[in-house]
Design an enzyme around this catalytic site. Sequence first.
Site: not given
Length: 246
Positions: A72, A76, A102, A133, A140, A202
């Site tokens: 990904y 991107k 988001v 988890w 974040r 993680d």
Amino acid sequence: MVGGLFKNMRQNLDFWRSNMYINDNVLQTAHEVDVVKVVSCLSTCIFPDKTTYPIDETMIHNGPPHDSNFGYAYAKRMIDVHNRAYFEKYDRRYTAVIPTNVFGPHDNFNIEDGHVLPGLIHKTYKAQTLHVWGSGRPLRQFIYSLDLARLFLWVLREYDEVDPIILSVGEEDEVSIKEAANVVVQALEFKGEVVYDTSKADGQFKKTASNTKLRKYLPEFTFTPFPEAIKKTCDWFVDNYDIARK
Ligand code: GFB
């Protein structure tokens, strides 16, 4: 094609191929039909894993991304390369935004494939015991979807650079997964046990992004306070459980 950490870890090749096809089809078609502006989405998870902090827009290509989502992340990053090439050859001012994580109403609340906040909201709503988890220690920055939408409209109408711009709350609004889980527990008035399943990954420990560039343009922009945004998202999920993507 987007997904949470665990979907990325399972499908790096699909994320790479699908997003590369989307990049080229959307941008080339836009050019051919003379679209004057395209705002593409990158993500703060595409930045180099080994980096200094805070991360800013100039650092996108300064080293490999975290291994969990390399497919990904590289796909991107290629949007930025694409945009620069369309500007050089055709003077197209196609640009990109780099949102941080988001969340909000209408998200994908699927527990296996979705992102952390919709996953926690879905699990907290359904569970007797909430299984968070990982260790809960990763950090974040979360942006509420309606705040991102307001910023997106500003980028579409006012932002004139080809270079990307980070759309994120400030470094000071960074929270741990554990703190975020506690906000969800409060919002849903969950009374059960909360356990941390450290057998689960993680992912990237932190990807602290700077919103200095955004603040230069929009010093007065106010983000919805995180607990309020989580509450609105939880209320939406509970009220729309039958139609929510899960
Ligand atoms: O949103 P998330 O899946 O993606 O968050 P990333 C993963 C973090 O939340 C890890 C913890 O530390 C997980 O251990 N976590 C705790 C959970 N409970 C859960 C849960 O129920 N579901 C999920 N999904 N995580 C993604 C990138 O990284 O960021 C994507 O892989 C995308 O490419 C996205 O860009 C924005 O923030 O780790």
